[in-house]
Design an enzyme around this catalytic site. Structure first.
Site: not given
Ligand code: IPM
Ligand code: MG
Length: 356
Positions: A142, A191, A223, A247, A251
């Site tokens: 990032y 990884k 993975d 990240d 999710d």
């Molecule tokens: C998160 C989001 C952010 C990230 C984006 C919006 C840049 O996906 O906070 O998980 O990737 O960190």
């Molecule tokens: Mg995210």
């Protein structure tokens, strides 16, 4: 106590979910005799529209001058065509870096009332889901160099993923210390079969391991971790991982617990000032329609009380109120299931207030 809270409503559903969280904070202040002063901060798309950049220095300064920061969400299709440094997400990254918030804490916990909303089979969910992703937040790909250049008549893009020992050590310690306060299991996700950064992560983690003999430490390739999260999430307690893996996995972690709309997060560095935000995005498709789930933001406010303001009773009260409205069967669209009552963002906030 008296606290100044920087409030970033942001874009999309950001303003509506933050407004509900502020009503909850106001009620907490009233009941427990606290004073919260809110300072509005522009960040993301709304800051681009108003100031021409996603996080003007003066806005970051307001955050640095506050005791903590509450954020809704940023981004949307309106700003998608913008160059890299003029995108809403850039504001979020600059805020995280500017505040030195290297430790992002994302709890994935199944609320029993929402078990039916998890896409996983009941036989998997029944074993329980209660783990935490500790994500490194201001390093790795990032924040490495990003470049697109022409080489031999075609475009070549490069993103660099650097990690230094001290960056790994400080987040590794957070991982071990967090595990010590929970079920004492830590899994480092990486990884290491491919990446040098991951091999360095393992070296540093091995060094730290001897300082935390009470923690059962393990390692897993990312993975495989993605697969194990679907197959048997009950095996995890604390996962520590680098920025991008965190990240992606967070999710996935949120989805298996029923809805991404429920998950709060804290981001901390040195000291108690943090950034608190739901992990979902700005959901432009439902913005302004009173359909968003405010619970991720309300639980983020609870985390702020717990971790930045050392007010666990107040945080508990909010979490109990959330649990009570789920017991009543109230659901926003993202977590709706048969037999429940569909409510909007404001009605959900109001119901939580009524239970405080
Ligand atoms: C998160 C989001 C952010 C990230 C984006 C919006 C840049 O996906 O906070 O998980 O990737 O960190
Ligand atoms: Mg995210």
């Amino acid at each position: 106590m008296q606290k100044q809270i920087a409030v970033i409503r942001g874009d999309g559903i950001g303003p509506e979910i933050v407004n509900q969280a502020l009503l909850v904070l106001d009620e907490i202040a009233r009941r427990y005799g606290h004073t919260f002063r809110y300072v509005d901060v522009d960040m993301g798309g709304c800051a681009i529209d108003r100031w021409g950049e996603p996080l003007p220095a003066a806005e970051l300064d307001k955050c640095l001058a506050s005791d903590s920061v509450l954020l809704g969400a940023v981004g949307g299709p309106k700003w998608e065509g913008m160059p890299g440094d003029k995108r809403p997400e850039k504001g979020l990254l600059a805020l995280r870096a500017g505040m030195g918030l290297y430790a992002n804490n994302r709890p994935a916990k199944l609320w029993p009332q929402l078990a039916g909303a998890s896409p996983l089979k009941a036989s998997i969910v029944e074993k329980g889901i209660d783990f935490l992703v500790v994500r490194e937040l201001i390093g790795g790909v990032y924040f490495g160099a990003h470049r697109t250049e022409e080489v031999d008549g075609e475009l070549v893009a490069t993103d660099v993923m650097p990690y230094s020992e001290h960056e790994i050590e400080r987040i590794g310690r957070i991982g071990f210390e967090t595990a010590q306060k929970r079920r004492k299991k830590l899994c480092c996700v990486d990884k290491a079969n491919v990446l040098d950064t991951s091999r360095l992560w393992r070296r540093v983690m091995h060094r730290l391991q001897s300082e935390y003999p009470d923690v059962a430490y393990s390692e897993m390739f990312v993975d495989n971790a993605a697969m194990q999260l679907c197959k048997d999430p009950s095996q995890f307690d604390v996962i520590v991982t680098e920025n991008m893996f965190g990240d992606i996995l967070s999710d996935e972690a949120s989805m298996i617990t029923g809805s991404i709309g429920m998950i709060p997060s804290s981001s901390l560095g040195e000291g108690s000032r943090g950034l608190y935000e739901p992990i979902h995005g700005s959901a432009p498709d439902i913005a302004g329609q009173d359909k968003a789930n405010p619970i991720g933001t309300i639980l983020s406010a609870a985390m702020m009380l717990r971790y930045s303001f050392d007010a666990p009773a107040e945080a508990d009260a909010i979490e109990r109120a959330v649990s009570a409205v789920l017991d009543e069967g109230l659901r926003t669209g993202d977590m709706m299931s048969e037999g429940c009552t569909l409510v909007g963002c404001a009605a959900m906030g109001k119901a939580i207030l009524a239970h405080l």
